[in-house]
Design a protein around this motif. Structure first.
Motif, mmCIF file in Angstrom:
data_model
loop_
_atom_site.group_PDB
_atom_site.id
_atom_site.type_symbol
_atom_site.label_atom_id
_atom_site.label_comp_id
_atom_site.label_asym_id
_atom_site.label_seq_id
_atom_site.Cartn_x
_atom_site.Cartn_y
_atom_site.Cartn_z
ATOM 1 N N GLU A 37 -61.059 -80.651 -33.686
ATOM 2 C CA GLU A 37 -60.603 -79.466 -34.127
ATOM 3 C C GLU A 37 -58.768 -79.552 -34.774
ATOM 4 O O GLU A 37 -58.373 -78.416 -35.474
ATOM 5 N N SER A 38 -58.295 -80.661 -34.486
ATOM 6 C CA SER A 38 -56.407 -80.672 -35.051
ATOM 7 C C SER A 38 -56.343 -81.441 -34.718
ATOM 8 O O SER A 38 -56.849 -82.996 -35.067
ATOM 9 N N TRP A 44 -53.455 -83.420 -33.286
ATOM 10 C CA TRP A 44 -53.151 -83.789 -32.289
ATOM 11 C C TRP A 44 -54.528 -84.441 -31.581
ATOM 12 O O TRP A 44 -54.459 -85.416 -31.751
ATOM 13 N N ARG A 45 -55.366 -83.812 -31.782
ATOM 14 C CA ARG A 45 -56.549 -84.768 -30.994
ATOM 15 C C ARG A 45 -57.342 -85.582 -32.317
ATOM 16 O O ARG A 45 -57.782 -86.235 -31.687
ATOM 17 N N ASP A 65 -55.663 -85.033 -20.826
ATOM 18 C CA ASP A 65 -55.261 -84.163 -21.837
ATOM 19 C C ASP A 65 -55.539 -82.708 -21.031
ATOM 20 O O ASP A 65 -53.833 -81.756 -20.683
ATOM 21 N N PHE A 99 -48.489 -78.328 -19.762
ATOM 22 C CA PHE A 99 -48.532 -76.731 -20.621
ATOM 23 C C PHE A 99 -47.558 -75.917 -20.031
ATOM 24 O O PHE A 99 -47.021 -75.411 -21.505
ATOM 25 N N ARG A 105 -50.019 -72.629 -21.265
ATOM 26 C CA ARG A 105 -48.968 -72.376 -22.687
ATOM 27 C C ARG A 105 -48.587 -70.442 -23.049
ATOM 28 O O ARG A 105 -47.214 -70.011 -23.071
ATOM 29 N N PHE A 119 -56.978 -73.575 -32.372
ATOM 30 C CA PHE A 119 -56.497 -74.429 -32.318
ATOM 31 C C PHE A 119 -56.301 -75.300 -34.093
ATOM 32 O O PHE A 119 -56.380 -76.316 -33.540
ATOM 33 N N HIS A 123 -50.198 -71.606 -31.073
ATOM 34 C CA HIS A 123 -49.713 -72.212 -29.503
ATOM 35 C C HIS A 123 -50.002 -73.675 -29.777
ATOM 36 O O HIS A 123 -50.620 -75.030 -29.255
ATOM 37 N N ASN A 124 -50.788 -73.758 -31.129
ATOM 38 C CA ASN A 124 -50.173 -75.853 -31.894
ATOM 39 C C ASN A 124 -49.777 -75.677 -33.174
ATOM 40 O O ASN A 124 -49.555 -74.785 -34.317
HETATM 41 O O1 AHR Z 1 -55.079 -79.440 -25.293
HETATM 42 C C1 AHR Z 1 -53.929 -80.442 -26.278
HETATM 43 C C2 AHR Z 1 -53.979 -79.393 -27.269
HETATM 44 O O2 AHR Z 1 -55.362 -79.285 -27.644
HETATM 45 C C3 AHR Z 1 -53.660 -79.305 -28.379
HETATM 46 O O3 AHR Z 1 -51.737 -78.402 -28.553
HETATM 47 C C4 AHR Z 1 -53.974 -79.011 -29.699
HETATM 48 O O4 AHR Z 1 -53.016 -78.991 -31.171
HETATM 49 C C5 AHR Z 1 -55.003 -78.959 -29.180
HETATM 50 O O5 AHR Z 1 -56.216 -79.128 -30.059
#
Ligand code: AHR
Length: 327
Positions: free
Chosen positions: A47-48, A50-51, A124, A143, A182, A206, A232-233
């Protein structure tokens, strides 16, 4: 796929998600087995940024450590993660690792792994289980502390500003530990100044796209623009920046923006003054996971909790730091 490949296992050549990728390794001396350790990893999605960095880190670290990695991408589905873990049990992998999409509902499948004698590394995100012996160790960020850091930045930024200060919040996936913790850390920290109030909060999963649409919705519904956005991200913050600009407002000036992760794209925005602060959340967990898997196979005892070191960055530092970002 070969051990040395660094292709993102969650993306096909056409750019669409592929659910399973097997990465084999040449034999080495991993653990005491006399053959490569076999690791089954259930990733929650892509999704991101980061992922994607997290997935790449795991893949590269497995190759580097000479392990055989089977990586399944669950595309945000807990059912798919449970299926993947069950398939790892069936194929008798040496170690299972997973990043749980949400906090609850893991006890039964973790019991199945325990009964099969397969050690589990939680990574994670946290899980809500009564019996912590169901996993060996949890490798991931704090978090709650990240939310506290975001709140402290805001308290400092608003120290000379009389209230009311209206805040909107873009939350992550409903039921996920980063979103829950968070949000709570941030709330607990700003509670010392009751004139700082969260006027709207909604999940945006996210993602960049949801960050943009949910922020646009907030701006449409509020009579006056809020003074603060806590995202949150980074992906959601970046989407929100587009919505804020389309509404004729200046991100980082008209609306203070605080985000979490620390991606290169967020740093670029911070260097332009469009994000004010980013709380770091480190996705590069691959080496720690492989080290833990090796130690488990060697029969060593691991700490129950392993957290990576993380910082907070502000717009003043962004230009200097941007080129150091690894994700
Ligand atoms: O679990 C971590 C979070 O999941 C990150 O902050 C976010 O970007 C990701 O999708």
């Amino acid at each position: 796929m070969s051990a040395g490949s660094s292709r993102d296992p969650t993306a096909s050549a056409a750019g669409t998600a592929v659910p399973r990728e097997i990465q084999t390794a040449p034999p080495d001396d991993s653990g005491k087995l006399g053959r490569p350790i076999v690791l089954g990893f259930s990733q929650l999605g892509s999704e991101s940024d980061w992922r994607r960095a997290n997935t790449k880190s795991i893949q590269e670290a497995a190759a580097e450590a000479g392990m055989t990695l089977t990586l399944e991408n669950a595309e945000q589905s807990q059912e798919k993660q449970i299926e993947a873990i069950r398939s790892f049990i069936k194929s008798k992998v040496d170690v299972i690792a997973f990043a749980p999409v949400i906090q609850s509902g893991w006890e039964p499948i973790l019991k199945e792994a325990k009964q099969a004698g397969i050690p589990v590394i939680l990574t994670d995100r946290a899980v809500d289980v009564q019996d912590s012996s169901l996993y060996v160790t949890f490798i991931g960020s704090d978090f709650y502390e990240e939310g506290v850091k975001a709140g402290k930045y805001l308290l400092d930024k608003m120290r000379d500003k009389p209230g009311p200060v209206r805040i909107v919040e873009l939350a992550g996936t409903v039921g996920s530990s980063p979103s829950i913790d968070r949000g709570q850390g941030f709330r607990d920290t700003i509670a010392s100044r009751p004139e700082l109030t969260i006027v709207r909060s909604a999940p945006a999963d996210f993602t960049f796209e949801k960050g943009k649409t949910v922020m646009a919705d907030f701006l449409r519904k509020e009579k006056e623009p809020p003074q603060v956005l806590f995202a949150h991200n980074d992906d959601m913050a970046l989407g929100a920046i587009e919505a804020i600009e389309e509404a004729g407002l200046k991100p980082g000036k008209d609306i203070v923006i605080i985000s979490v992760d620390g991606t290169r794209k967020a740093f670029e925005m911070m260097a332009k003054g469009k994000i004010n602060s980013v709380v770091e959340c480190n996705p590069l967990l691959g080496p720690m996971i492989m080290q833990a898997a090796k130690e488990i196979m060697q029969g060593r005892t691991l700490p129950k909790r392993i957290a990576p070191p993380e910082s907070v960055f502000t717009e003043e530092m962004a230009a200097k730091e941007v080129d150091n970002r690894k994700y």
